[in-house]
Design a protein around this motif. Structure first.
Motif, PDB file in Angstrom:
ATOM      1  N   LEU B 307     -15.439  11.610  -2.332  1.00 51.57           N
ATOM      2  CA  LEU B 307     -15.412  12.821  -3.160  1.00 51.57           C
ATOM      3  C   LEU B 307     -16.770  13.511  -3.206  1.00 51.57           C
ATOM      4  N   LEU B 308     -16.747  14.824  -3.046  1.00 52.86           N
ATOM      5  CA  LEU B 308     -17.933  15.649  -3.293  1.00 52.86           C
ATOM      6  C   LEU B 308     -17.571  16.659  -4.382  1.00 52.86           C
ATOM      7  N   LEU B 309     -18.427  16.751  -5.392  1.00 52.93           N
ATOM      8  CA  LEU B 309     -18.262  17.756  -6.440  1.00 52.93           C
ATOM      9  C   LEU B 309     -19.470  18.675  -6.358  1.00 52.93           C
ATOM     10  N   ARG B 318     -14.429  18.597  -2.958  1.00 57.61           N
ATOM     11  CA  ARG B 318     -14.276  18.429  -1.517  1.00 57.61           C
ATOM     12  C   ARG B 318     -13.862  16.982  -1.276  1.00 57.61           C
ATOM     13  N   LEU B 319     -12.700  16.828  -0.703  1.00 59.21           N
ATOM     14  CA  LEU B 319     -12.072  15.526  -0.567  1.00 59.21           C
ATOM     15  C   LEU B 319     -12.065  15.139   0.908  1.00 59.21           C
ATOM     16  N   MET B 320     -12.541  13.927   1.202  1.00 60.30           N
ATOM     17  CA  MET B 320     -12.632  13.488   2.598  1.00 60.30           C
ATOM     18  C   MET B 320     -11.554  12.462   2.909  1.00 60.30           C
ATOM     19  N   LYS B 321     -10.883  12.654   4.021  1.00 61.28           N
ATOM     20  CA  LYS B 321      -9.898  11.668   4.472  1.00 61.28           C
ATOM     21  C   LYS B 321     -10.252  11.213   5.876  1.00 61.28           C
ATOM     22  N   PRO B 322     -10.787  10.001   5.995  1.00 64.01           N
ATOM     23  CA  PRO B 322     -11.121   9.499   7.330  1.00 64.01           C
ATOM     24  C   PRO B 322      -9.839   9.244   8.119  1.00 64.01           C
ATOM     25  N   VAL B 323      -9.805   9.701   9.349  1.00 61.00           N
ATOM     26  CA  VAL B 323      -8.622   9.511  10.188  1.00 61.00           C
ATOM     27  C   VAL B 323      -8.899   8.466  11.266  1.00 61.00           C
ATOM     28  N   THR B 331     -10.395  18.432   2.618  1.00 59.20           N
ATOM     29  CA  THR B 331      -9.678  19.455   1.848  1.00 59.20           C
ATOM     30  C   THR B 331     -10.596  19.957   0.735  1.00 59.20           C
ATOM     31  N   VAL B 332     -10.660  21.276   0.590  1.00 59.87           N
ATOM     32  CA  VAL B 332     -11.489  21.848  -0.477  1.00 59.87           C
ATOM     33  C   VAL B 332     -10.608  22.571  -1.492  1.00 59.87           C
ATOM     34  N   TYR B 333     -10.970  22.378  -2.772  1.00 62.39           N
ATOM     35  CA  TYR B 333     -10.310  23.046  -3.894  1.00 62.39           C
ATOM     36  C   TYR B 333     -11.377  23.730  -4.721  1.00 62.39           C
ATOM     37  N   CYS B 334     -11.100  24.933  -5.187  1.00 65.21           N
ATOM     38  CA  CYS B 334     -12.010  25.582  -6.122  1.00 65.21           C
ATOM     39  C   CYS B 334     -11.647  25.118  -7.529  1.00 65.21           C
ATOM     40  N   ILE B 335     -12.648  24.633  -8.264  1.00 61.79           N
ATOM     41  CA  ILE B 335     -12.418  24.292  -9.664  1.00 61.79           C
ATOM     42  C   ILE B 335     -13.177  25.288 -10.528  1.00 61.79           C
TER      43      ILE B 335
END
Lengths: 440, 438
Positions: B307-309, B318-323, B331-335
């Motif tokens: 997680l990055l805030l 900003r959410l990281m998903k290692p593949v 994936t990025v979300y605006c809060i």
């Protein structure tokens, strides 16, 4: 490797019994991931690989980025005219340093944190350096790492990740003669023409290497090419150098193949007629400067050379450098460049380029057929129960040592054979290959 | 064949000799598939992983599908208002049960053979059921732990993991800086962007708290914004303060412990920030240190491992998903603080688009840098990545700023160019990789 792979003995991968009229390879060599790893380590990162032609890095500051095996590297022309090769990774956090595949820069600045390196690999700038490193900090610890070995033969630049390699000329062995046959075509020097093409073959790299010196497939895979070109030339009234000599595709000319030793291989065929070659305009000059036995090889015979393991120099319809770069066990990246004498006439250059496009480019009419054949072969190799790939054609006609035309050309192959259909040229390739794999 | 980096000793991957002025990491940590496999097992499946924000599953029946490592899970809001999280796989043949990434459903019916599950995970319907079937045998598999800190929801597959708040430690004060911006809490603005980086997940983790790259990689962003804003159409909170990108402002970085990290930089023009409109209220309700950090300091917080805030030109999750070793999906979300003005929201969204979206002008440059770095890491002979900047100038424990706000970092650096914060990241990484608990 430990001598066993998937329950298979490594030395059983190459069934090498010419006395019993058997030479075959286990198709697993095209499929097995562990074998691929071993190839990367020994053949591609532990031995000489072609990097580029000197004309691609002519001026001080010219750089050329490529890979040795899986490792990104680049060569950089120095102010004193020398050439150096570096691992293409910033000493800070590994970002590659070359913004383009080739370009000119006296210094390279990393696009991630702006560390800057001179041509010589010396780290000359660290952004915001002051006060951030311990006392006595020596920037030279961040100089770029050079590759293990770099050498050039007649303009062809080779490098190795490992420093533990034989001298380049010893590695090239009898392949040198065939590089000479190309290099000697020009008094002013060869040049790699601008532009290149890159495509992916969905198959193992060794199939591409084999195919490069496989005369036997030509009359099958390239029959349509030959018919199409013949029709076009009749319809459009092509003359002289604009014509593609297609006689050899119909097997009407003398041809042959050589096992040059150390895994290097050649196929050849007489040109029919010689006047179709863009080089034919230089005939008088060549005859003046070189013995006629060599001019025959330079001008009057088309040749495909493999420099072990995966460089092809091709001088048939046009002149080409083709590099096979393994990406994975079932993917091979191919890059092609057109190579030409820098002093040739406009007309010859034009003809050379058109024929290069016709035959060699992925958008042309011959390479596309090769790609289909190679992908079909890779797919078929998965039929593991049908275990063996066969290489026994021509065993009865194989000559140990040089034949008459090799003697006249001044080179000494390990074996010669009377037809480019024959498969005896692959023996030292697979023997050398096995030696390397067993070393891993 | 060397038969494995993991077998030959993980310790050799992190060359941790701070006393000798040395901290570096073997670049194979980014490229080796065997290491990646171990990361999945020993990090992502053993410790707390961020799942979603409570605002994304506000109402009964709201679900959110994400991953813990490579395992699909979904969070489901229960009738009683609580949250539960299940492995996202039908008990019958494993098909995932959520038709969408986010949605609302009181029951979920498998689209393969029609088996149905309640919000609670109870198997309530088996198509053409045979008599005497004990359906409870097929209830969904719940994940071991699910906890939430001030709206941020974390899950863990390991029942023995420490309590979430202990794990978050010093990051809590930083999360609070986001949460207290509105008396009504945060909301996740609708919409998101998912993109793929052809590089290792740790490169993205590092980059999120790497101040040193900003003046190189985002120089063009800063110039473009400056030249756009000089045309006069952008005033007030529509402006992006680009001063910190050019350097010359106070900055800093923290190793927050447990692998968590943070960087900050002083804003040159805090009045362009969307939160500026809440200045009076914040000054009334919060401590002076909190107000300073919220209004005048841009902050990037990394919570190990995924997680990055960020609260810089705009605010984002900003959410990281290692593949795989060589791929991470992001994936990025605006809060945003609930209840902010329309003008502030517009400013926040436009700046979110400018910097954080892949279609924007900054993230795209980051991706290029990270992919270049992954590619360069394949040059195995050039073995080490360097993390030595600031190695002899940092403060062990909290500096004055940290004390004033009230959090306990493991190390403080007075410059966001410095790399000491990454030492904690790689020490924690190594500890977990070796199978020790955090």
């Amino acid at each position: 490797m430990d001598g066993m792979q998937g329950g298979l003995r490594l030395d059983a991968l190459v069934d090498d019994r010419p006395k019993d009229k058997v030479f075959r390879v286990d198709r697993n060599i095209y499929l097995d991931e562990a074998i691929f790893e071993a190839e990367m380590k020994t053949l591609f990162e532990g031995n000489w690989q072609f990097i580029c032609h000197e004309s691609q890095v002519r001026k001080p500051g010219d750089y050329f980025a490529t890979h040795l095996g899986r490792q990104p590297i680049y060569v950089h022309r120095q102010p004193d005219g020398g050439l150096k090769g570096f691992l293409n990774a910033c000493s800070h956090r590994a970002a590659i340093l070359t913004p383009y595949q080739k370009g000119n820069a006296k210094t390279l600045t990393c696009r991630f944190h702006s560390w800057t390196y001179k041509c010589s690999g010396e780290c000359i700038a660290i952004k915001n350096e002051d006060g951030t490193y311990p006392e006595g900090f020596d920037r030279s610890v961040y100089d770029l790492k050079e590759i293990g070995a770099l050498g050039s033969y007649r303009g062809f630049v080779f490098g190795s990740i490992s420093a533990d390699v034989a001298p380049l000329e010893d590695f090239l062995g009898e392949a040198k003669a065939f590089l000479d046959f190309v290099a000697d075509q020009s008094a002013a020097g060869l040049e790699v023409l601008p532009g290149s093409q890159r495509y992916i073959v969905g198959g193992n790299w060794k199939m591409s290497t084999e195919n490069a010196v496989d005369g036997y497939h030509t009359s099958t895979v390239h029959r349509v090419f030959a018919n199409t070109v013949r029709q076009r030339e009749a319809r459009e009234g092509y003359e002289g150098m604009m014509k593609t000599e297609v006689g050899r595709l119909a097997r009407q000319v003398r041809n042959g193949c050589y096992d040059l030793g150390q895994g290097h291989m050649v196929i050849w065929a007489e040109r029919d007629p010689v006047s179709t070659s863009p080089l034919s305009e230089a005939e008088a000059r060549l005859e003046r400067d070189h013995p006629s036995g060599k001019v025959d090889w330079m001008l009057r015979r088309g040749r495909n050379l493999i420099v072990f393991p995966s460089l092809m120099i091709n001088d048939f319809a046009a002149t080409q450098i083709r590099i096979f770069r393994p990406i994975s066990v079932d993917r091979t990246e191919v890059t092609i460049y057109c190579l030409a004498p820098s002093e040739e006439s406009r007309e010859a250059r034009y003809a050379r380029l058109r024929k290069f496009e016709d035959f060699f480019m992925a958008s042309g009419m011959a390479t596309s057929d090769d790609v289909v054949a190679l992908e079909a072969t890779h797919e078929g190799s998965r039929g593991r129960v049908a275990r063996w790939g066969e290489f026994h054609r021509g065993m009865n006609t194989m000559i140990v040592g040089p034949d008459d035309v090799a003697l006249a050309g001044g080179f000494r192959p390990e074996t010669s054979n009377t037809s480019w259909d024959h498969e005896t040229l692959y023996y030292s390739f697979y023997r050398t290959w096995l030696k390397h794999i067993e070393r891993a | 064949m060397d038969g494995g980096i993991v077998k030959n000793g993980l310790d050799a991957l992190v060359d941790d000799r701070v006393d000798e002025g040395m901290f570096r990491v073997d670049r194979s940590v980014y490229t080796d598939e065997e290491i990646f496999e171990l990361e999945m097992r020993n990090i992502f499946e053993k410790t707390w992983v961020f799942l979603c924000h409570e605002a994304q599953v506000a109402k009964h029946g709201d679900y959110f599908w994400t991953e813990i490592g490579r395992q699909p899970v979904y969070v489901h809001r229960q009738e009683d208002g609580s949250l539960r999280c299940f492995i996202n796989a039908c008990s019958h043949r494993a098909a995932i049960l959520t038709p969408f990434r986010q949605g609302n459903a009181k029951t979920l019916t498998c689209r393969f053979h029609g088996w149905t599950y309640k919000c609670s995970g109870a198997c309530v319907g088996i198509k053409n059921e045979e008599e005497g079937t004990d359906r409870s045998h097929y209830d969904l598999r719940e994940i071991a732990r699910l906890e939430s800190y001030k709206g941020f929801v974390f899950g863990c597959l390991n029942p023995d993991v420490m309590p979430l708040e202990d794990w978050l430690g010093a990051t809590k004060a930083w999360i609070d800086l986001m949460v207290v911006q509105s008396p009504d809490g945060l909301e996740v603005v609708p919409g998101n962007s998912t993109y793929r980086i052809d590089g290792n997940w740790k490169l993205q983790a590092e980059n999120g708290v790497d101040g040193y790259h900003v003046s190189t990689v985002h120089r063009v962003f800063a110039h473009t914004i400056q030249s756009r804003e000089s045309k006069g159409e952008y005033t007030g909170i529509k402006k992006t303060e680009a001063g910190r990108i050019a350097g010359g402002v106070p900055t800093g970085s923290y190793d927050l412990g447990n692998g968590h990290m943070a960087i900050w930089a002083q804003h040159t023009t805090p009045e362009v920030r969307p939160i500026w409109e809440a200045k009076d209220r914040l000054e009334k309700e919060l401590t002076p240190a909190q107000v300073e950090w919220i209004l005048r300091r841009g902050r990037n917080l990394y919570i190990f491992p995924n997680l990055l805030l960020m609260d810089n030109p705009s605010t984002q999750i900003r959410l990281m998903k290692p593949v795989s070793a060589n791929r991470v999906d992001v994936t990025v979300y605006c809060i945003a603080p609930r209840g902010e003005s329309k003008a502030a929201r517009a400013g926040r969204l436009r700046k979110f688009e400018d910097f954080y979206l892949t279609a924007g002008m900054a993230t795209s440059d980051d991706i290029a840098a990270l992919e270049d770095t992954h590619e360069g890491s394949l040059a195995r002979e050039a073995k080490w990545s360097e993390f030595t900047r600031g190695i002899d100038t940092y403060t062990k424990g909290p500096d004055e700023d940290a004390k004033a706000l009230g959090f306990e970092p493991a190390a403080s650096s007075a410059n966001w160019d410095h790399e000491v914060l990454f030492h904690g990241f790689y020490r924690n990484w190594l500890k977990l990789m070796k199978g020790e608990t955090a």
